[in-house]
Design an enzyme around this catalytic site. Sequence first.
Site, PDB file in Angstrom:
ATOM      1  N   LYS A  87      41.376  37.769   4.020  1.00 23.00           N
ATOM      2  CA  LYS A  87      42.636  38.242   4.602  1.00 23.00           C
ATOM      3  C   LYS A  87      42.576  38.031   6.119  1.00 23.00           C
ATOM      4  O   LYS A  87      41.661  38.529   6.788  1.00 23.00           O
ATOM      5  CB  LYS A  87      42.796  39.727   4.255  1.00 23.00           C
TER       6      LYS A  87
HETATM    7  C1  E4P Z   1      48.144  45.478   2.441  1.00 24.54           C
HETATM    8  O1  E4P Z   1      47.782  44.349   2.406  1.00 24.54           O
HETATM    9  C2  E4P Z   1      48.415  46.192   3.719  1.00 24.54           C
HETATM   10  O2  E4P Z   1      47.269  46.221   4.475  1.00 24.54           O
HETATM   11  C3  E4P Z   1      48.948  47.558   3.417  1.00 24.54           C
HETATM   12  O3  E4P Z   1      49.873  47.468   2.353  1.00 24.54           O
HETATM   13  C4  E4P Z   1      49.538  48.246   4.612  1.00 24.54           C
HETATM   14  O4  E4P Z   1      50.184  49.422   4.185  1.00 24.54           O
HETATM   15  P1  E4P Z   1      50.610  50.591   5.174  1.00 24.54           P
HETATM   16  O5  E4P Z   1      51.710  50.104   6.053  1.00 24.54           O
HETATM   17  O6  E4P Z   1      51.047  51.698   4.285  1.00 24.54           O
HETATM   18  O7  E4P Z   1      49.382  50.939   5.985  1.00 24.54           O
END
Ligand code: E4P
Length: 218
Positions: A87
Amino acid sequence: MKFFIDTANIDQIKEAYDLGILDGVTTNPSLMAKEGISGEANIIKHYKQIAETVEGDVSAEVISTEYSKIIEEGKRLADIAENIVVKVPMIKDGVKAISHFTEIGIKTNCTLVFSAGQAILAAKAGATYVSPFIGRINDISWEGMDLIEEIADIYENCFFDTEVLAASIRSSKQIKDCALAGADVVTCPLHTILGLLKHPLTDIGLEKFLSDYRKLNG
Ligand code: E4P
């Protein structure tokens, strides 16, 4: 549409996986910190455990922001297991790193995407997934779901293979809205997935069926 769980909590990952509906996992440094995982050795060990718990893709996020460091860190993460997806944040060095990972066959998830322009760049670089953060867009009074629809349309028009992974989901209704908007994947916390189960008429109907059965069968 695939279902990913957005957590680094092993028990929650197992619970979702045992339901038979889980296609993968996404994590980020904040979610790892929430589980108290720190230090490179522990972080790698934890990702290994997650990757062994599920069959699908597991996104492991780099914390480097400079091209050569992203490449080194990403390769270390990709070496953990075959189902690890690296990622990478939507920054200039991140896009360059995604292009390189694409060339050498490492899957990527381009994260922190908040515009269709960013999503086009991620797809051009060959990202496996692009992660628009709908909840965080809604937090600043914009409409996150419009972005999912826009990116899905663009990818279809341009024949991009990158999958739209709707992230930062805050409610069960948003899962349904993502399906309507054309998302390929949703990633959300366990309670949001379980929220899809709920309907008062299901509870009332089940209670009636069971009480009618008990009247005759004891
Ligand atoms: C997923 O890939 C993201 O890191 C995550 O969904 C972020 O979510 P949040 O905005 O609730 O922290």
